[in-house]
Design a protein around this motif. Sequence first.
Motif, PDB file in Angstrom:
ATOM      1  N   PRO A  95     -50.291   3.869  27.367  1.00 47.35           N
ATOM      2  CA  PRO A  95     -50.788   2.894  28.220  1.00 47.35           C
ATOM      3  C   PRO A  95     -50.199   1.415  28.057  1.00 47.35           C
ATOM      4  N   ALA A  96     -50.423   0.359  29.167  1.00 41.83           N
ATOM      5  CA  ALA A  96     -49.639  -0.667  29.344  1.00 41.83           C
ATOM      6  C   ALA A  96     -49.539  -1.334  28.144  1.00 41.83           C
ATOM      7  N   ARG A  97     -50.882  -1.511  27.281  1.00 37.20           N
ATOM      8  CA  ARG A  97     -50.804  -2.561  26.450  1.00 37.20           C
ATOM      9  C   ARG A  97     -49.842  -2.277  25.324  1.00 37.20           C
ATOM     10  N   TYR A  98     -49.241  -0.910  25.101  1.00 41.59           N
ATOM     11  CA  TYR A  98     -48.266  -0.815  24.052  1.00 41.59           C
ATOM     12  C   TYR A  98     -46.962  -1.239  24.505  1.00 41.59           C
ATOM     13  N   LYS A  99     -46.529  -1.495  25.794  1.00 42.51           N
ATOM     14  CA  LYS A  99     -45.346  -1.879  26.401  1.00 42.51           C
ATOM     15  C   LYS A  99     -44.890  -3.407  25.707  1.00 42.51           C
ATOM     16  N   ASN A 100     -43.730  -3.193  25.214  1.00 38.05           N
ATOM     17  CA  ASN A 100     -43.026  -4.602  24.454  1.00 38.05           C
ATOM     18  C   ASN A 100     -43.746  -4.942  23.001  1.00 38.05           C
ATOM     19  N   GLY A 101     -44.679  -4.083  22.745  1.00 35.75           N
ATOM     20  CA  GLY A 101     -45.399  -4.374  21.335  1.00 35.75           C
ATOM     21  C   GLY A 101     -44.408  -3.667  20.417  1.00 35.75           C
ATOM     22  N   ALA A 102     -44.773  -3.853  19.148  1.00 36.02           N
ATOM     23  CA  ALA A 102     -44.003  -3.301  18.137  1.00 36.02           C
ATOM     24  C   ALA A 102     -44.572  -2.261  17.293  1.00 36.02           C
ATOM     25  N   PHE A 103     -43.721  -1.010  16.934  1.00 37.16           N
ATOM     26  CA  PHE A 103     -44.353  -0.185  16.069  1.00 37.16           C
ATOM     27  C   PHE A 103     -43.485  -0.208  14.801  1.00 37.16           C
ATOM     28  N   ILE A 104     -44.150  -0.241  13.543  1.00 38.20           N
ATOM     29  CA  ILE A 104     -43.532  -0.198  12.162  1.00 38.20           C
ATOM     30  C   ILE A 104     -43.967   0.873  11.524  1.00 38.20           C
ATOM     31  N   ALA A 105     -42.942   1.624  10.818  1.00 40.88           N
ATOM     32  CA  ALA A 105     -43.186   2.475  10.091  1.00 40.88           C
ATOM     33  C   ALA A 105     -43.248   2.050   8.558  1.00 40.88           C
ATOM     34  N   PHE A 106     -44.464   2.316   8.057  1.00 40.16           N
ATOM     35  CA  PHE A 106     -44.560   1.864   6.604  1.00 40.16           C
ATOM     36  C   PHE A 106     -44.306   3.276   5.777  1.00 40.16           C
ATOM     37  N   HIS A 107     -43.199   2.912   4.788  1.00 41.74           N
ATOM     38  CA  HIS A 107     -42.783   4.037   4.068  1.00 41.74           C
ATOM     39  C   HIS A 107     -43.981   4.473   2.836  1.00 41.74           C
ATOM     40  N   GLY A 108     -44.744   3.223   2.589  1.00 41.07           N
ATOM     41  CA  GLY A 108     -45.712   3.498   1.570  1.00 41.07           C
ATOM     42  C   GLY A 108     -45.345   2.901   0.242  1.00 41.07           C
ATOM     43  N   SER A 109     -46.387   2.038  -0.457  1.00 46.37           N
ATOM     44  CA  SER A 109     -46.215   1.321  -1.446  1.00 46.37           C
ATOM     45  C   SER A 109     -46.070   2.167  -2.842  1.00 46.37           C
ATOM     46  N   TRP A 110     -45.477   1.549  -3.981  1.00 48.09           N
ATOM     47  CA  TRP A 110     -45.562   2.055  -5.151  1.00 48.09           C
ATOM     48  C   TRP A 110     -45.779   1.220  -6.321  1.00 48.09           C
ATOM     49  N   ASN A 111     -45.806  -0.154  -5.906  1.00 44.43           N
ATOM     50  CA  ASN A 111     -46.004  -1.023  -7.111  1.00 44.43           C
ATOM     51  C   ASN A 111     -47.423  -1.861  -6.754  1.00 44.43           C
ATOM     52  N   ARG A 112     -48.523  -1.005  -6.319  1.00 40.83           N
ATOM     53  CA  ARG A 112     -49.861  -1.691  -6.120  1.00 40.83           C
ATOM     54  C   ARG A 112     -50.787  -1.137  -7.380  1.00 40.83           C
ATOM     55  N   SER A 113     -50.229  -0.138  -8.223  1.00 41.40           N
ATOM     56  CA  SER A 113     -51.230   0.252  -9.215  1.00 41.40           C
ATOM     57  C   SER A 113     -51.419  -0.958 -10.219  1.00 41.40           C
ATOM     58  N   PRO A 114     -52.558  -0.882 -10.710  1.00 44.46           N
ATOM     59  CA  PRO A 114     -53.567   0.219 -10.710  1.00 44.46           C
ATOM     60  C   PRO A 114     -54.409   0.349  -9.547  1.00 44.46           C
ATOM     61  N   LEU A 115     -54.201  -0.644  -8.455  1.00 41.25           N
ATOM     62  CA  LEU A 115     -54.957  -0.183  -7.272  1.00 41.25           C
ATOM     63  C   LEU A 115     -54.360   0.949  -6.351  1.00 41.25           C
ATOM     64  N   PRO A 116     -55.010   1.681  -5.669  1.00 43.88           N
ATOM     65  CA  PRO A 116     -54.394   2.618  -4.968  1.00 43.88           C
ATOM     66  C   PRO A 116     -53.154   2.262  -3.926  1.00 43.88           C
ATOM     67  N   GLN A 117     -52.401   3.168  -3.757  1.00 42.47           N
ATOM     68  CA  GLN A 117     -51.205   2.751  -2.869  1.00 42.47           C
ATOM     69  C   GLN A 117     -51.409   2.724  -1.515  1.00 42.47           C
ATOM     70  N   GLU A 118     -50.849   1.739  -0.872  1.00 38.76           N
ATOM     71  CA  GLU A 118     -51.008   1.571   0.660  1.00 38.76           C
ATOM     72  C   GLU A 118     -49.997   1.745   1.436  1.00 38.76           C
ATOM     73  N   GLY A 119     -50.125   2.146   2.830  1.00 40.99           N
ATOM     74  CA  GLY A 119     -49.284   2.030   3.827  1.00 40.99           C
ATOM     75  C   GLY A 119     -48.980   3.787   4.129  1.00 40.99           C
TER      76      GLY A 119
END
Lengths: 139, 425
Positions: free
Chosen positions: B333-357
């Motif tokens: 759809p048109a709203r995606y054109k010229n917008g940015a996709f970002i692939a987040f590999h995922g975190s490791w140093n957020r513990s003791p909180l759960p990881q993110e990404g």
Amino acid sequence: MQRIYLTFVVLFLFIAGASAQTNNKLVAASIARGKTVYLQRCMVCHQADGGGVPKLNAPLDASTAVNGSDVSKLIKYIVKGFADRVEIDGELYSNAMPAAADLTDQQIADVLTFIRSNWSNKAGPVSTLQVKQTRSKLK
Amino acid sequence: MKKVTQFLVFSSLFISMLLAHVSVSAQNIKPDEDNAGLTLPKGFAALKVADNLGRTRHIVVNKQGAIYAKLERLDNGKGVLVLKDTDGDGRAETKTSFGNYTGTGIAIKGNYLYAASNKEVFKYALNDNGDIVDENAAATIVTGLVDKGQHNSKSITLDNAGNIYVNVGAPSNSCQEKDRTKGSMGMMPCPILDSAGGIWQFKVDQLNQSYASGVRYATGLRNVVGLDWNNQLNQLFVTQHGRDMLNNLFPDLYDTTISAELPSETMYAIKKGDNAGWPFIYYDHVKGKKMMAPEYGGDGVKTVDDKYINPAMAFPAHMAPNGLLFYTGNQFPARYKNGAFIAFHGSWNRSPLPQEGYYVVFVPYENGKPTGKWEVFANGFSGKSVVKNPRDAQHRPCGLAEGPDGSLYISDDVKGTIYRIMYQK
């Protein structure tokens, strides 16, 4: 004579049992203290499950080196850090291990005892004396 | 004259057939029943193009729809995979490989494919089918880049003026005298910045360039893994992995929660000569401020207001933006054109909180600027509702590419899965 012998055996077993019990209590206390050190100093990289981070930080759980008999190597990693790019159980890890030389001999013994007995690890405890002796050779 | 007309009629017929084929192909391809295990916005569908490829890092799709994937670990001695869908079902039927080096970066510009090891960039000529003319005839255009293990992956992108941009990550967390060591202070000046911690620009048509012949295009960037040339704005954009371990290194200044939530992961719009401030500052997206790093006198309160550029977008800490792609296709759809996709590999140093990404986000753009709001676009890679420990994640998104029909391709570097996302209404 036989009765005296029997008494000795019973006494011996009693003392051995008691000392094993005392020993178990000491190890349990060491593990508890070691866990505190682990949470503050090790967990961010090696993770709560000891699994490390693939490709970045080496796992401690089920690690050959961690469970091995050469405890002095483990003490050295903590005191001096570890920056070599070597394969550990077939994998390369890119983050260097920082030295934690500010830990006391007992803290190092405790944290190693915790690590070596936690998760799937079943290796023996590390004593403060072992740390002291290894450390004196490192200086 | 008649012949010419006939030729024109036939060729235009042929071209329109080709175009029709391309434009409807995504509609005809059957997605996986479970959308490849992914959760997507309404109207989108996904399939696994290929699986178990190894550690596929960045990917690129040629005009014919073949996928080139760069491997972080050699597969039968080879480091670049070529995947082709020979029967039009959207899945790859053939896999070939070439190049005896590992790495991350891969890109196509014009009739050339560029692939990076952790020290070099190689260039291969492509023929009219989008195939490598001679895989043994790689031209080494860049060589001798810093590779000390930490942050050694080299990502690449190209502009429209004959230049290639290469990130050189800093082999350090925060330029401490002793890396990642509690209480160790920052080196002043930071000697790492001479040869790393930035983006270098090289010419595509010169051989064996290195630091002396290249241009340090931007500095103060700790570790950029995602970078893309925005053709609409004619500008370089990069995504930086922010510093780690505020609490572990300076426990008196930062608690574990702050250390888990800060600093921001950042996306920058780069102009030549820009300085993003690593290792002297980090970005705090909650305050919207550049903060003085504790290694350089910071205390979690002191800000630095001048000298360094502001991010175009900031994200929660440690999620590891590994892939950046500006979407130029017409399938979505048109709203995606010229917008940015970002692939987040995922975190490791957020513990003791759960990881993110562990997901791919979309950043909408309006009038050449991000709106400031980002949204999770594709989720479910990890196979877990919550990732507590990184080794539990089954897949981790890493690279992004756009296909000729506007499909979005995502690579995973745990199991080596390539996903294709299509809009099917």
